[in-house]
Design a protein around this motif. Structure first.
Motif, PDB file in Angstrom:
ATOM      1  N   PHE B 147     116.998  47.535  13.908  1.00  0.00           N
ATOM      2  CA  PHE B 147     117.351  48.689  13.086  1.00  0.00           C
ATOM      3  C   PHE B 147     118.039  48.328  11.771  1.00  0.00           C
ATOM      4  N   SER B 148     118.956  47.366  11.820  1.00  0.00           N
ATOM      5  CA  SER B 148     119.701  47.035  10.595  1.00  0.00           C
ATOM      6  C   SER B 148     118.806  46.430   9.520  1.00  0.00           C
ATOM      7  N   LYS B 149     117.638  45.940   9.908  1.00  0.00           N
ATOM      8  CA  LYS B 149     116.707  45.345   8.937  1.00  0.00           C
ATOM      9  C   LYS B 149     115.857  46.390   8.231  1.00  0.00           C
ATOM     10  N   ALA B 171     125.721  42.304  22.441  1.00  0.00           N
ATOM     11  CA  ALA B 171     125.223  43.574  21.904  1.00  0.00           C
ATOM     12  C   ALA B 171     125.521  43.677  20.410  1.00  0.00           C
ATOM     13  N   LEU B 172     126.722  43.290  20.029  1.00  0.00           N
ATOM     14  CA  LEU B 172     127.078  43.326  18.610  1.00  0.00           C
ATOM     15  C   LEU B 172     126.221  42.338  17.826  1.00  0.00           C
ATOM     16  N   ASP B 173     126.018  41.164  18.359  1.00  0.00           N
ATOM     17  CA  ASP B 173     125.222  40.149  17.679  1.00  0.00           C
ATOM     18  C   ASP B 173     123.776  40.611  17.467  1.00  0.00           C
ATOM     19  N   THR B 175     122.499  43.602  17.436  1.00  0.00           N
ATOM     20  CA  THR B 175     122.264  44.804  16.639  1.00  0.00           C
ATOM     21  C   THR B 175     122.798  44.693  15.210  1.00  0.00           C
ATOM     22  N   MET B 176     123.787  43.841  14.986  1.00  0.00           N
ATOM     23  CA  MET B 176     124.206  43.645  13.592  1.00  0.00           C
ATOM     24  C   MET B 176     123.199  42.741  12.885  1.00  0.00           C
ATOM     25  N   SER B 177     122.712  41.712  13.556  1.00  0.00           N
ATOM     26  CA  SER B 177     121.739  40.804  12.919  1.00  0.00           C
ATOM     27  C   SER B 177     120.354  41.428  12.820  1.00  0.00           C
ATOM     28  N   GLU B 179     117.990  40.675  14.662  1.00  0.00           N
ATOM     29  CA  GLU B 179     117.036  39.595  14.927  1.00  0.00           C
ATOM     30  C   GLU B 179     116.226  39.807  16.209  1.00  0.00           C
TER      31      GLU B 179
END
Lengths: 294, 294, 294
Positions: B147-149, B171-173, B175-177, B179
């Motif tokens: 999503f963040s991309k 989960a943070l890794d 969804t923030m990345s 990837e």
């Protein structure tokens, strides 16, 4: 403390061993055992000479679950439940799963509790270990949440405790399949903290208990244990902030002064506060936030 | 059950395979697929001959997320959302992320649901698997919370589901990345229960489903599944105690009697209770405690 | 930004390094450091040129906890607490553990925060890392929740954060024993995302930060980060559904349009939305559902 279904022995460090003692029935659970466990937990929790509790089983089993062949002991309903109460009706609150009364009491203990699983634990013999702080398994032990295989459901609040211990995916797998898990599988899933050779089980449990009581302040351990269990379901960290701020103020004026002094003076601390009388003010340690009855 | 975007096939054990079937679009998600999935889940949940559901994809993908090139199918907003509704305004409740309607329905299914990921699952193709009970991945599969991309946010209630499956740090890794994760990374994080050779995927999923339906009581499985999902956010174990006490009383007078009898008589049980009509009284299985609408 | 106890440096990608800077005291925590940390976090969060924050320590320690030998800095109570306030009384809300004010602020940051633990972190030096999104440890670093050894209790909301990171069994073990954990033990428990050779620590932290900021939309990252932290204690996935539906609608009309267009045109996206002004409407990002003050 004299019991029909339990044995209790405590050493000079305050580390006690509670033995489920119906070895001819693989220590299967009964209404009597429930009553005695509740009485034991209340007594041990109020006794400051008890610092940690190890729970194990006599003979070759840990606990074979409800005694399914024991009608004579348990009355009409083999699970000890009142068949004449309507779950829809005004008396629904009277229906209390026996295992849940034990796990809810364990949840709010002021002392570390360690399961030393010497053999098979199934049903309540599995679920009663969940609100304990650590599970150590003999390499001969097994554990099973077998409810789906006998047409009942997971109990003793295990739907709340189990996924917090082994994660959702394992918890769903173990309880939908009803399968028995080996000690190794239980360790890999996060259920067991340690798996040890059978003959080393009690020594391993005592060594762990000693880590929790030697050089630590009994009230600090009690507060930490309770904060962690109570915050496991809390919505927001502010709830922990409200609780830990007040507890910290209180402790900083008691054992904390000695802790800081001993740190500065490079000597071992001598903590004086007692769980029976010196839990931090401002929190009701017998109830959970937001002060829901249990 | 005839669908445009789905295929459904069920065997004599009640184990069914639902195939997302838009292979030329890597089974990308559309408004139509949402509607058909919701209809399918409602139908399968009400059909006692269905004991477990496996979800897989046709062709080489599992599900490529929302069909970003499919305006003709989805209307003005590529994510199917009403751009004329004010999130501040009185109609805010009408804004319902499509993926969330599917995951909230999955959350309260009475049957085990297993994702058999045959290829890439991204976006809703990743998040729709979270309220399923297990994820089995082909060694060729990948999963991505991308999503963040693409300038949007995680959806389908995945912020609630994902950390309960793979922990906060992962989960943070992920969804923030934004990837893409390999099957092995997904297993290591706790997302996938198993990674298997591509050609063994459906067999592995069926073997797992069989563990949940063979020798188990369908209502017991349904109750355990629901208790675990519902208690994952519960504040205190007393909530589980209230639910499991009543369910246990009910079950102990139904399939539990057969379970105990078969245990005593050392024979296979024959459970009779049906999820469609025999769920324990005293609990509303279509709502979550404390009876919040979904 | 000029501080007495902190250093701050940010590169052209918006990746900044915050250094706890009291190296002669192993960066021990003081009232002054609390105030400066809160001011820093407020400023950095409002500055769109800052995309990610790495927190490390000057010299050989990360943070040695409250400065137990620093009465001159901290006033009467070594933990900075008001000894004249009654935890039972009407002013109880004024008792605010210093560490908690920092961790509650970290919890709602709009930027990824990464702990780069260069040496020992104990007490608040351990608990302050919990609401950060990842912990990278030098192979020389250690971590300790030592409260039970000095007669106080776990603070900074760590009873809420710690079990969500390392599970109940590890959290109880670490905080009841008060023992110091090696970097490897911390990785095995799930506390550290990575353990790296000491001299590679900052590079590893920057590489991770880059994964969170390169090619991602800053507002998407902020929304995902906040959704995950806020839903960690939410009762039911419907709470995520309410939040993500509205955020998704908002984002789908902003950076999401660019994300979809760039995907279709097979080019890199150029996201324009800013965390300082463009967080999705309809949600109060400074409060947690259900709008509890922190």
């Amino acid at each position: 403390m004299e019991y029909e279904t339990l044995l209790w022995e405590v050493d000079e460090d305050g580390i006690g061993v509670l033995t489920l003692n119906r070895p001819d029935r693989l220590n299967a659970f009964t209404v009597k055992m429930t009553e005695e466990l509740l009485e034991f937990l209340e007594t041990a929790d109020a006794d400051d000479s008890v610092r940690a509790i190890i729970v194990t089983g006599a003979g070759r089993g840990f606990c074979a679950g409800m005694d399914l062949e024991g009608d004579e002991v348990q009355g009409d309903n083999v699970f000890g439940l009142p068949e004449d109460v309507d779950p829809y009706g005004p008396d629904a609150e009277k229906i209390r799963d026996l295992g849940g009364t034990v796990t809810l009491r364990l949840y709010r203990m002021k002392k570390p509790v360690i399961a030393a699983m010497n053999g098979v634990g199934v049903g309540i013999g599995a679920t009663m270990t969940l609100p304990m702080d650590a599970r150590i398994m003999s390499d001969k032990a097994k554990v099973g949440f077998v409810f789906s295989k006998i047409g009942i459901c997971m109990e003793a609040c295990s739907s709340w405790f189990l996924p917090r211990l082994i994660g959702m995916q394992n918890a769903l797998d173990w309880t939908m399949s009803g399968e028995i898990q080996s000690a190794e599988a239980a360790k890999s899933a996060g259920f067991a903290a340690e798996v040890v050779p059978h003959e080393e089980l009690l020594d391993a449990a005592k060594a762990r208990a000693r880590r929790y009581v030697k050089g630590t302040a009994a009230v600090s351990v009690a507060v930490n244990r309770n904060l962690i269990w109570r915050m496991a379901g809390a919505r927001h960290p502010i709830e922990a902030h409200r609780a830990d701020s007040r507890a910290m103020l209180d402790l900083s004026m008691g054992d904390g002064k000695e802790g800081v002094a001993s740190f500065r003076e490079k000597r071992a601390p001598e903590f004086a506060a007692k769980p029976s009388s010196d839990m931090p003010r401002g929190l009701d340690w017998d109830l959970a936030p937001p002060f829901m009855e249990d």
